[in-house]
Design a protein around this motif. Structure first.
Motif, short mmCIF file in Angstrom:
data_model
loop_
_atom_site.label_atom_id
_atom_site.label_comp_id
_atom_site.label_asym_id
_atom_site.label_seq_id
_atom_site.Cartn_x
_atom_site.Cartn_y
_atom_site.Cartn_z
N THR A 31 -5.65 -2.52 4.77
CA THR A 31 -4.30 -3.02 4.49
C THR A 31 -3.33 -2.83 5.65
O THR A 31 -2.52 -3.70 5.93
CB THR A 31 -3.71 -2.31 3.25
OG1 THR A 31 -3.98 -0.92 3.35
CG2 THR A 31 -4.32 -2.84 1.97
N ALA A 71 0.84 -1.21 0.00
CA ALA A 71 0.00 0.00 0.00
C ALA A 71 0.87 1.25 0.00
O ALA A 71 0.52 2.26 -0.60
CB ALA A 71 -0.94 -0.01 1.21
N ARG A 78 -3.25 11.10 2.20
CA ARG A 78 -2.11 10.93 1.33
C ARG A 78 -1.39 9.63 1.63
O ARG A 78 -1.15 8.82 0.75
CB ARG A 78 -1.19 12.10 1.63
CG ARG A 78 -0.26 12.55 0.63
CD ARG A 78 0.51 13.66 1.31
NE ARG A 78 0.68 13.32 2.73
CZ ARG A 78 0.94 14.17 3.70
NH1 ARG A 78 1.05 15.43 3.44
NH2 ARG A 78 1.09 13.77 4.93
N LEU A 91 1.95 2.03 -3.42
CA LEU A 91 0.87 2.63 -4.23
C LEU A 91 0.58 4.07 -3.81
O LEU A 91 0.17 4.88 -4.64
CB LEU A 91 -0.37 1.75 -4.17
CG LEU A 91 -0.22 0.48 -5.01
CD1 LEU A 91 -1.36 -0.50 -4.74
CD2 LEU A 91 -0.16 0.81 -6.51
N ARG A 92 0.78 4.41 -2.54
CA ARG A 92 0.61 5.83 -2.18
C ARG A 92 1.68 6.66 -2.89
O ARG A 92 1.42 7.80 -3.29
CB ARG A 92 0.64 6.02 -0.67
CG ARG A 92 2.01 6.09 -0.04
CD ARG A 92 1.94 6.28 1.48
NE ARG A 92 3.24 5.98 2.07
CZ ARG A 92 3.42 5.55 3.31
NH1 ARG A 92 2.39 5.35 4.11
NH2 ARG A 92 4.62 5.31 3.78
N LEU A 105 0.55 7.17 -6.40
CA LEU A 105 -0.48 8.20 -6.49
C LEU A 105 0.09 9.59 -6.26
O LEU A 105 -0.39 10.58 -6.82
CB LEU A 105 -1.62 7.90 -5.51
CG LEU A 105 -2.43 6.65 -5.88
CD1 LEU A 105 -3.40 6.27 -4.77
CD2 LEU A 105 -3.19 6.87 -7.19
N ASP A 106 1.13 9.69 -5.45
CA ASP A 106 1.77 10.99 -5.26
C ASP A 106 2.39 11.45 -6.58
O ASP A 106 2.32 12.63 -6.93
CB ASP A 106 2.84 10.89 -4.17
CG ASP A 106 3.36 12.26 -3.76
OD1 ASP A 106 2.53 13.11 -3.39
OD2 ASP A 106 4.58 12.49 -3.82
N ALA A 128 -3.57 6.66 0.99
CA ALA A 128 -4.28 6.83 -0.29
C ALA A 128 -4.69 5.48 -0.87
O ALA A 128 -5.76 5.36 -1.47
CB ALA A 128 -3.39 7.58 -1.27
N ALA A 129 -3.86 4.47 -0.71
CA ALA A 129 -4.17 3.18 -1.33
C ALA A 129 -4.77 2.19 -0.33
O ALA A 129 -4.85 1.00 -0.59
CB ALA A 129 -2.90 2.59 -1.95
N SER A 130 -5.20 2.70 0.82
CA SER A 130 -5.77 1.83 1.86
C SER A 130 -7.22 2.25 2.11
O SER A 130 -7.51 3.43 2.19
CB SER A 130 -4.98 1.97 3.17
OG SER A 130 -3.61 1.69 2.95
#
Lengths: 377, 377
Positions: free
Chosen positions: B337, A355, B192, A358-359, A362-363, B195-197
């Motif tokens: 996650t 995760a 931020r 993936l953050r 996305l940043d 973001a992916a959780s």
């Protein structure tokens, strides 16, 4: 508009990002699992449609410019079958470097095992990606621990510089928030949330294995029994030396010092003492003085440079890192404006690190667009 | 190149940003103090030269397009003298709205006192700024707590949307990370770093006064004595009702729910119980069961909407928020996650909130450039 990979409608207005993933162990597989479950939600929320177009592991990989079938990958991988054997998309012998050069992803995700001898093959893959203008997200800390000074001047590559220049400069960006404690946002909070604060000291419990073993010793086990127990539970590896010896924590500390504190240091600058010598009587002696021994990392900027150490250290019981549970990692920033900011995470397994990758993805997508030469009609 | 305001050389290549600051209490003065000390360091590190060109407080303000003299402001303000009386730059009667319309800063910083009746005059100032394309950084939580739904559709204004679109869209951005716990990066980490959780639950101890009083009750004081003690130490205000009644915490919770969890709620959706009724025997009864009562905020997304509460609640002693000291605030995210991510801060005084405003300023400068119409040759 239909997405050829999934057959589902793409989120309206979302930009398509082609991801290349090198390293298909627990962290890499976690990335695929999160994307399988959350690609649509991420696309709707962040306007970024994340499509995995290439993967590579030891021995080969798989490539599909329209997006690999994540179900197929997540059937093969847990069964131990090489993805290079997949019909049509399999690419026997494909390396990370090959993936970068031939599949030209927008973003490369690097999650191969840590190799602290020479950081290879990750260092070659990452260097090549940055040379070609491919953004890079690292979970593997070795390239940063060994070659930060090499990577730093490659344009706008450091996390600090990326955050500082944001989308204002072209070229590839490098993110590595997963490298220091997985989902624990040490690098991001240090750089971004303390942007206007002068950091005077950093402390961390950054190695979960050592923390877990020390807490077991505190509960009465001797070191060997505590280690064996941690190995049985999958917390410690068969060769635990990097964890219990302090080397892993030292790498993370070096990354924090270089990226957040602006230092220019390597692992050889860290005073390191592992936990192998700790006995229940050591721990009990500290407890009698009202203190708890934790596997502590410290970094302190001084006029003579950044002072760095990793060693089991007694802390007062009301210290934030003395309050961690056996399964938690933590970090503390002391600053000139905020007395003390503490981060603590409970992160079983590898999914939190996935995760965190993936953050970072996305940043990057928030600050840039996919490179035009890679985008499709 | 010499900076006309300070006479010092401007950092090479730094963009000049004109800041307008409305509200010159502790938080606003802290912003000025940090800039006086760190403007050059910030400029060198982040490429943003932050120049305060206008300030306003009740009764008037001061304006200097070349940058106000921060030493002069920080001499007048602690002495209780109105800045409108400053020679040449003083502007008697200048309001926040006037400041926005006439001084046209690149970024407006709003730090006036919280008014939970109608959020004025802050709401007018902020709305006008956003209409004019001026970026806004809030420390005052009232406009968000009362008018999030109005502010949300004003273009790309929500924190979430700003992070999502980053520099990809023109127009004004709104940041408010200081509104929920000062330097505690609740909003930033939630948006931020997770973001992916998928966030499944949020918990917080977001009101320092209530936490401090509850811990004093735990130590044996009755409520009235604990409150009086907190008032004597400057921790509780003369009228403590917003803090001890739970209203302040509820506002912060609403901001988290709307901005981070994507809810659409107001304070009236929060089940609120204050700490006024708590007695030492309540606290001791919990302790006998191995638990600690804390002033807990919770938000839980459900298919029927976001369930919100603020109330003194018993927590197991190994819960991260049961481990807070009397002077700490904290927040916990539970996600699909990452099992549990905890943030804790020790923040005496207002300076951490000032630093949080400036981290938001730097987040904006990293993603955008000063509007051309405002920039100087």
């Amino acid at each position: 508009m239909l997405d050829p990979a999934s057959g589902r409608a793409q989120a309206h207005g979302a930009h398509r990002w082609r991801l290349g993933l090198v390293g298909l162990g627990n962290v890499g597989q976690g990335v695929l699992r999160i994307l399988r479950e959350s690609r649509t939600a991420i696309s709707q929320r962040y306007g970024a449609d994340l499509v995995v177009t290439a993967v590579a592991e030891l021995g080969g990989g798989a490539v599909d410019p329209h997006g690999l079938d994540l179900d197929a990958l997540l059937t093969e991988l847990p069964a131990g079958r090489p993805v290079a054997g997949l019909p049509r998309v399999g690419r026997p012998g494909l390396t990370g470097r090959d993936l970068v050069e031939s599949a030209t992803p927008d973003i490369l995700l690097e999650a191969t095992p840590v190799n602290l001898r020479d950081a290879e093959p990750a260092l070659t893959t990452v260097t090549r990606a940055l040379e070609l203008g491919v953004h890079v997200v690292l979970a593997n800390k070795a390239p940063l621990a060994l070659a930060y000074r090499k990577l730093r001047p490659m344009g706008h590559l450091t996390h600090e510089r990326c955050l500082a220049v944001g989308a204002r400069e072209p070229g590839a960006q490098l993110r590595f928030s997963a490298c220091v404690g997985g989902a624990l946002p040490v690098v991001n909070v240090g750089l971004r949330d303390l942007a206007a604060s002068r950091i005077t000291r950093f402390e961390g419990v950054l190695n979960g294995t050592s923390q877990s073993i020390l807490r077991a010793i505190e509960a009465g086990l001797d070191y060997q029994t505590a280690l064996a127990d941690a190995q049985r539970r999958g917390i410690a590896e068969a060769d635990p030396s990097l964890d219990v010896g302090g080397g892993d924590a030292a790498c993370k500390l070096v990354i924090v010092a270089n990226a957040v504190l602006g230092a220019d240091v390597t692992v050889s600058d860290v005073r390191i003492r592992g936990i192998e010598g700790m006995s229940p009587s050591d721990v009990r002696a500290a407890a009698l003085e009202g203190r708890r021994i934790v596997p502590l990392c410290t970094a302190e900027p001084t006029p003579q440079g950044c002072r760095l150490s990793v060693e089991p250290s007694p802390l007062d019981l009301d210290h934030p890192l003395a309050r961690l549970s056996a399964d938690e990692m933590g970090a503390v920033f002391y600053t000139a404006t905020v007395d003390r900011l503490t981060l603590v995470s409970l992160e079983p397994g590898a999914l939190p690190a996935s995760a965190a990758m993936l953050r970072d993805v996305l940043d990057i997508t928030e600050r840039t667009r996919p490179l035009r030469r890679h985008s499709e009609a």
